[in-house]
Design an enzyme around this catalytic site. Structure first.
Site, PDB file in Angstrom:
ATOM      1  N   THR A 146       0.613  -1.259   0.132  1.00 28.52           N
ATOM      2  CA  THR A 146      -0.122  -0.060  -0.045  1.00 28.52           C
ATOM      3  C   THR A 146       0.884   1.274  -0.148  1.00 28.52           C
ATOM      4  O   THR A 146       0.226   2.493   0.125  1.00 28.52           O
ATOM      5  CB  THR A 146      -0.827   0.008   1.176  1.00 28.52           C
ATOM      6  OG1 THR A 146      -0.276  -0.299   2.334  1.00 28.52           O
ATOM      7  CG2 THR A 146      -2.260  -0.707   1.018  1.00 28.52           C
ATOM      8  N   GLY A 147       2.274   1.085   0.072  1.00 29.53           N
ATOM      9  CA  GLY A 147       2.950   2.173  -0.092  1.00 29.53           C
ATOM     10  C   GLY A 147       3.125   3.295   0.837  1.00 29.53           C
ATOM     11  O   GLY A 147       3.001   2.905   2.109  1.00 29.53           O
ATOM     12  N   GLY A 183      12.011  21.510   3.680  1.00 29.38           N
ATOM     13  CA  GLY A 183      12.850  20.057   3.426  1.00 29.38           C
ATOM     14  C   GLY A 183      13.722  19.918   2.272  1.00 29.38           C
ATOM     15  O   GLY A 183      13.387  20.086   1.156  1.00 29.38           O
ATOM     16  N   ALA A 184      14.985  19.834   2.551  1.00 31.96           N
ATOM     17  CA  ALA A 184      16.027  19.754   1.581  1.00 31.96           C
ATOM     18  C   ALA A 184      16.287  18.313   1.325  1.00 31.96           C
ATOM     19  O   ALA A 184      17.624  18.010   0.868  1.00 31.96           O
ATOM     20  CB  ALA A 184      17.237  20.531   1.831  1.00 31.96           C
ATOM     21  N   GLY A 185      15.191  17.343   1.044  1.00 34.37           N
ATOM     22  CA  GLY A 185      15.331  16.219   0.747  1.00 34.37           C
ATOM     23  C   GLY A 185      15.266  15.912  -0.759  1.00 34.37           C
ATOM     24  O   GLY A 185      15.284  16.874  -1.432  1.00 34.37           O
ATOM     25  N   LEU A 189      14.491  19.009  -3.519  1.00 35.64           N
ATOM     26  CA  LEU A 189      15.447  19.605  -4.381  1.00 35.64           C
ATOM     27  C   LEU A 189      15.122  19.541  -5.804  1.00 35.64           C
ATOM     28  O   LEU A 189      15.360  20.085  -6.607  1.00 35.64           O
ATOM     29  CB  LEU A 189      16.808  18.919  -4.341  1.00 35.64           C
ATOM     30  CG  LEU A 189      17.394  19.224  -2.955  1.00 35.64           C
ATOM     31  CD1 LEU A 189      18.916  18.614  -2.806  1.00 35.64           C
ATOM     32  CD2 LEU A 189      17.226  20.727  -2.382  1.00 35.64           C
ATOM     33  N   GLU A 206      15.498  24.002   5.686  1.00 33.34           N
ATOM     34  CA  GLU A 206      15.826  22.568   5.877  1.00 33.34           C
ATOM     35  C   GLU A 206      16.144  22.634   7.660  1.00 33.34           C
ATOM     36  O   GLU A 206      16.798  23.645   8.274  1.00 33.34           O
ATOM     37  CB  GLU A 206      16.804  22.332   5.353  1.00 33.34           C
ATOM     38  CG  GLU A 206      17.724  20.976   5.858  1.00 33.34           C
ATOM     39  CD  GLU A 206      16.880  19.528   5.860  1.00 33.34           C
ATOM     40  OE1 GLU A 206      15.908  19.392   5.115  1.00 33.34           O
ATOM     41  OE2 GLU A 206      16.841  19.154   6.857  1.00 33.34           O
ATOM     42  N   ASP A 316       7.394   0.553   0.579  1.00 30.23           N
ATOM     43  CA  ASP A 316       7.644   1.800   1.252  1.00 30.23           C
ATOM     44  C   ASP A 316       6.815   1.226   2.681  1.00 30.23           C
ATOM     45  O   ASP A 316       6.986   2.145   3.916  1.00 30.23           O
ATOM     46  CB  ASP A 316       6.581   2.881   0.647  1.00 30.23           C
ATOM     47  CG  ASP A 316       7.215   3.622  -0.245  1.00 30.23           C
ATOM     48  OD1 ASP A 316       8.529   3.165  -0.916  1.00 30.23           O
ATOM     49  OD2 ASP A 316       7.067   4.562  -0.863  1.00 30.23           O
ATOM     50  N   HIS A 448      36.512   5.437 -24.891  1.00 28.38           N
ATOM     51  CA  HIS A 448      36.746   6.864 -24.790  1.00 28.38           C
ATOM     52  C   HIS A 448      36.133   7.656 -26.164  1.00 28.38           C
ATOM     53  O   HIS A 448      36.148   6.972 -27.159  1.00 28.38           O
ATOM     54  CB  HIS A 448      38.445   6.647 -24.995  1.00 28.38           C
ATOM     55  CG  HIS A 448      38.737   8.342 -24.919  1.00 28.38           C
ATOM     56  ND1 HIS A 448      38.836   8.926 -23.848  1.00 28.38           N
ATOM     57  CD2 HIS A 448      39.230   8.971 -25.997  1.00 28.38           C
ATOM     58  CE1 HIS A 448      39.432  10.262 -24.023  1.00 28.38           C
ATOM     59  NE2 HIS A 448      39.669  10.127 -25.274  1.00 28.38           N
TER      60      HIS A 448
HETATM   61  P1  NAI Z   1      13.179  13.172   2.469  1.00 28.76           P
HETATM   62  O1  NAI Z   1      13.277  12.454   3.626  1.00 28.76           O
HETATM   63  O2  NAI Z   1      14.193  12.774   1.494  1.00 28.76           O
HETATM   64  O3  NAI Z   1      13.679  14.613   2.994  1.00 28.76           O
HETATM   65  C1  NAI Z   1      13.022  15.201   3.849  1.00 28.76           C
HETATM   66  C2  NAI Z   1      13.810  16.458   4.366  1.00 28.76           C
HETATM   67  O4  NAI Z   1      13.069  17.449   5.133  1.00 28.76           O
HETATM   68  C3  NAI Z   1      14.804  16.166   5.432  1.00 28.76           C
HETATM   69  O5  NAI Z   1      16.076  16.870   4.924  1.00 28.76           O
HETATM   70  C4  NAI Z   1      14.475  16.600   6.675  1.00 28.76           C
HETATM   71  O6  NAI Z   1      15.430  16.562   7.277  1.00 28.76           O
HETATM   72  C5  NAI Z   1      13.757  17.758   6.406  1.00 28.76           C
HETATM   73  N1  NAI Z   1      12.683  18.033   7.338  1.00 28.76           N
HETATM   74  C6  NAI Z   1      11.892  17.198   8.298  1.00 28.76           C
HETATM   75  N2  NAI Z   1      10.933  17.867   8.918  1.00 28.76           N
HETATM   76  C7  NAI Z   1      11.329  19.251   8.766  1.00 28.76           C
HETATM   77  C8  NAI Z   1      10.697  20.356   9.397  1.00 28.76           C
HETATM   78  N3  NAI Z   1       9.815  20.593  10.218  1.00 28.76           N
HETATM   79  N4  NAI Z   1      11.212  21.598   8.866  1.00 28.76           N
HETATM   80  C9  NAI Z   1      12.141  21.585   7.884  1.00 28.76           C
HETATM   81  N5  NAI Z   1      12.828  20.695   7.255  1.00 28.76           N
HETATM   82  C10 NAI Z   1      12.218  19.383   7.797  1.00 28.76           C
HETATM   83  O7  NAI Z   1      11.783  13.259   2.145  1.00 28.76           O
HETATM   84  P2  NAI Z   1      10.934  13.769   0.841  1.00 28.76           P
HETATM   85  O8  NAI Z   1      11.986  14.699  -0.269  1.00 28.76           O
HETATM   86  O9  NAI Z   1       9.892  14.400   1.347  1.00 28.76           O
HETATM   87  O10 NAI Z   1      10.967  12.633  -0.162  1.00 28.76           O
HETATM   88  C11 NAI Z   1       9.983  11.368   0.427  1.00 28.76           C
HETATM   89  C12 NAI Z   1      10.525  10.204   0.117  1.00 28.76           C
HETATM   90  O11 NAI Z   1      10.335  10.074  -1.370  1.00 28.76           O
HETATM   91  C13 NAI Z   1      12.020   9.814   0.285  1.00 28.76           C
HETATM   92  O12 NAI Z   1      11.893   8.478   0.888  1.00 28.76           O
HETATM   93  C14 NAI Z   1      12.408  10.004  -1.052  1.00 28.76           C
HETATM   94  O13 NAI Z   1      13.624   8.771  -0.973  1.00 28.76           O
HETATM   95  C15 NAI Z   1      11.428   9.431  -1.974  1.00 28.76           C
HETATM   96  N6  NAI Z   1      11.835  10.020  -3.289  1.00 28.76           N
HETATM   97  C16 NAI Z   1      12.779   9.438  -3.840  1.00 28.76           C
HETATM   98  C17 NAI Z   1      13.110  10.186  -5.149  1.00 28.76           C
HETATM   99  C18 NAI Z   1      14.105   9.502  -6.037  1.00 28.76           C
HETATM  100  O14 NAI Z   1      14.493   8.605  -5.599  1.00 28.76           O
HETATM  101  N7  NAI Z   1      14.401  10.268  -7.105  1.00 28.76           N
HETATM  102  C19 NAI Z   1      12.123  11.219  -5.674  1.00 28.76           C
HETATM  103  C20 NAI Z   1      11.386  11.678  -4.851  1.00 28.76           C
HETATM  104  C21 NAI Z   1      11.066  11.061  -3.577  1.00 28.76           C
END
Ligand code: NAI
Length: 469
Positions: A146-147, A183-185, A189, A206, A316, A448
């Site tokens: 269910t993710g 959130g700089a995750g 980004l 962040e 998930d 190359h």
């Molecule tokens: P994330 O876990 O990557 O980043 C969340 C960020 O928010 C963290 O840096 C955390 O410290 C910060 N944060 C948490 N609470 C906060 C607050 N109250 N104020 C400010 N900053 C705060 O989560 P994200 O970017 O939302 O992604 C969710 C999931 O989706 C992750 O597991 C990610 O791996 C996955 N995903 C993967 C992608 C890919 O593989 N390219 C693309 C998009 C998502």
């Protein structure tokens, strides 16, 4: 709908669930997949990986057309943006992908059941259709797939218009003048990059003192520098404690994490991207006696079996990184286990990619993790500025970093910031699965001029064998 019985019923049609269902059917099991949404593919295909990559590609081309062509001696007028057309293309890509899964279900004879599944007990799932009609599905095996869902931020209510999650950020009807990303995750980004390229002023707030938590520290520093140069602003060690939404936009209250006065930050649009959490609402886990941990994840035995015999869980909703390919991989393995096979999932070798420009990709351990674990390692780091193809492409930012065991030279981790990082990382993933040393990778004849030569050179650097630096 009449009661139906199957060998396997998978709850959830995302990349974990639909792949598990197809594999189970391919292995001769009578299989159904229960999905509440109108289309298959889950978050990834409908409102995640696929549409975000469509917009990342379109916005990258827009930026290249505006700023990247002159250095090649190509003169063009400033490009205009047709956002509606860009979003429509994205929707078409999604539609093609969901239709592709429908086709695969038919081809593999997977029964699709539309509705919300609830586990009544081992062997039995109740499905509630959109019109409220209930039906009973019985199966020897139930797979929970269910993710996850967006983690809410207290006092910052998502309305998907001004305060959006990743879902709303994929469909903004106009480019905001200003956007705050909380959130700089990965999501922050990637989607922050999309809207900055299209013209928004983007500020990322962040909580931690660094971006991209969990990724190698050097990689995160490089990316922060690069994204800052591209025009993204960062406020680290800051937390958002509230939001007021009005006609002129959103006013956020932002506080330094280490104490200090709160400050108001205004933006047209706020993107909340502070992580995702397992989605198990209404699934009946508690009533069915299925154990969950303190983070709401379904507990498994490491081989996808939950605490109730005949009920499995993947993706998930269980431990591990929330990544589509991890779920897919688990879906296949879970179906194979159900069919009596003995698959192996190597959870130590799951690549992760951030699709910014340049991309970031990683597999295995970070330098910080190796230090914390007391593992002696050697590192090699080769910059793309020393790679001929990257220079020829005018795309020479970033580096390849290789970490190998100091004693045995076995690959322990690899981290790439740079062009095509998400493709290059798989050379390391393959090496790690086969137990390769850094020298093994360095001694492979690489064509190359290719970007992959940076993989070779960084690997050679671990043991001081590099030639081109
Ligand atoms: P994330 O876990 O990557 O980043 C969340 C960020 O928010 C963290 O840096 C955390 O410290 C910060 N944060 C948490 N609470 C906060 C607050 N109250 N104020 C400010 N900053 C705060 O989560 P994200 O970017 O939302 O992604 C969710 C999931 O989706 C992750 O597991 C990610 O791996 C996955 N995903 C993967 C992608 C890919 O593989 N390219 C693309 C998009 C998502």
């Amino acid at each position: 709908m009449a009661d139906q019985s199957f060998d396997v019923v998978v709850i959830g049609g995302g990349p974990g669930g639909y792949v598990c269902a197809i594999k189970a059917a391919q292995l001769g099991l009578k299989t159904a997949c229960v999905e509440k949404d109108a289309t298959l593919g889950g978050t990834c295909v409908n409102v995640g990986c696929i549409p975000s990559k469509a917009l990342l590609q379109s916005s990258h081309l827009f930026e290249e057309a505006g700023h990247g062509l002159a250095q090649h001696g190509i003169k063009v007028a400033a490009p205009g943006l047709d956002l509606a057309a860009m979003l429509a293309r994205k929707d078409k890509v999604v539609q093609q992908s969901t239709a592709g899964i429908d086709f695969l279900f038919k081809k593999n004879k997977v029964t699709r059941i539309q509705g919300t599944g609830r586990i009544v007990k081992a062997g039995e799932v109740e499905v509630t259709a959109a019109d409220g009609a209930k039906s009973k599905v019985t199966a020897k095996h139930i797979v929970i797939a269910t993710g996850s869902e967006v983690t809410p931020l207290p006092n910052v209510a998502i309305d998907e218009k001004k305060i959006v999650s990743s879902t709303g950020a994929l469909a903004l009807p106009q480019v905001p003048k200003s956007m705050v990303v909380v959130g700089a995750g990965v999501i922050g980004l990637e989607l922050g990059s999309v809207w900055r390229r299209l013209g928004a002023e983007v500020t990322v707030i962040e909580f931690l003192d660094r971006i991209l938590p969990g990724m190698d520290g050097e990689v995160a520093k490089q990316m922060q520098r690069t994204l800052t140069r591209q025009g993204m602003k960062f406020r680290l060690s800051a937390k958002v404690t509230g939001a007021k939404s009005g006609a002129s936009g959103v006013a956020l209250s932002v506080e330094p994490v280490n104490g200090g006065a709160a400050e108001e930050v205004k933006a047209d649009i706020v993107l909340v991207a502070i992580g995702r959490r397992p989605y198990t609402n209404g699934l009946g886990l508690k009533e069915a006696g299925i154990a969950i941990d303190n983070r709401g994840r379904v507990v498994t035995d490491g081989h996808f079996a939950t605490s109730v015999s005949g009920i499995w869980a993947i993706g998930d909703v269980i431990e591990g990184p929330m990544l589509a390919h991890k779920s897919e991989h688990e879906g296949v393995a879970c179906a194979e286990l159900i069919a009596g096979q003995k698959p192996v999932v190597n959870h130590d070798v799951i690549p992760g990619v951030v699709y910014t420009w340049p991309e970031v990709a990683a597999v295995g351990r970070t330098e910080e993790e190796l230090k914390a674990a007391g593992i002696a390692y050697k590192a090699g780091k080769f910059p793309f500025s020393a790679n001929g193809r990257a220079r020829a492409n005018a795309d020479a930012e970033g580096f390849v970093k290789v970490l190998a065991d100091a004693r045995t030279d076995r690959l322990l981790g690899a981290h790439v910031v740079g062009p095509m990082a998400g493709e290059l990382i798989h050379e390391f993933a393959m090496g790690m699965v086969f137990g390769a040393s850094s020298e093994d990778i360095g001694r492979i004849c690489h064509a190359h001029p290719t970007l992959a030569e940076a993989v070779k050179e960084a690997s050679l650097m671990v043991t001081g064998r590099q030639v081109n630096l």
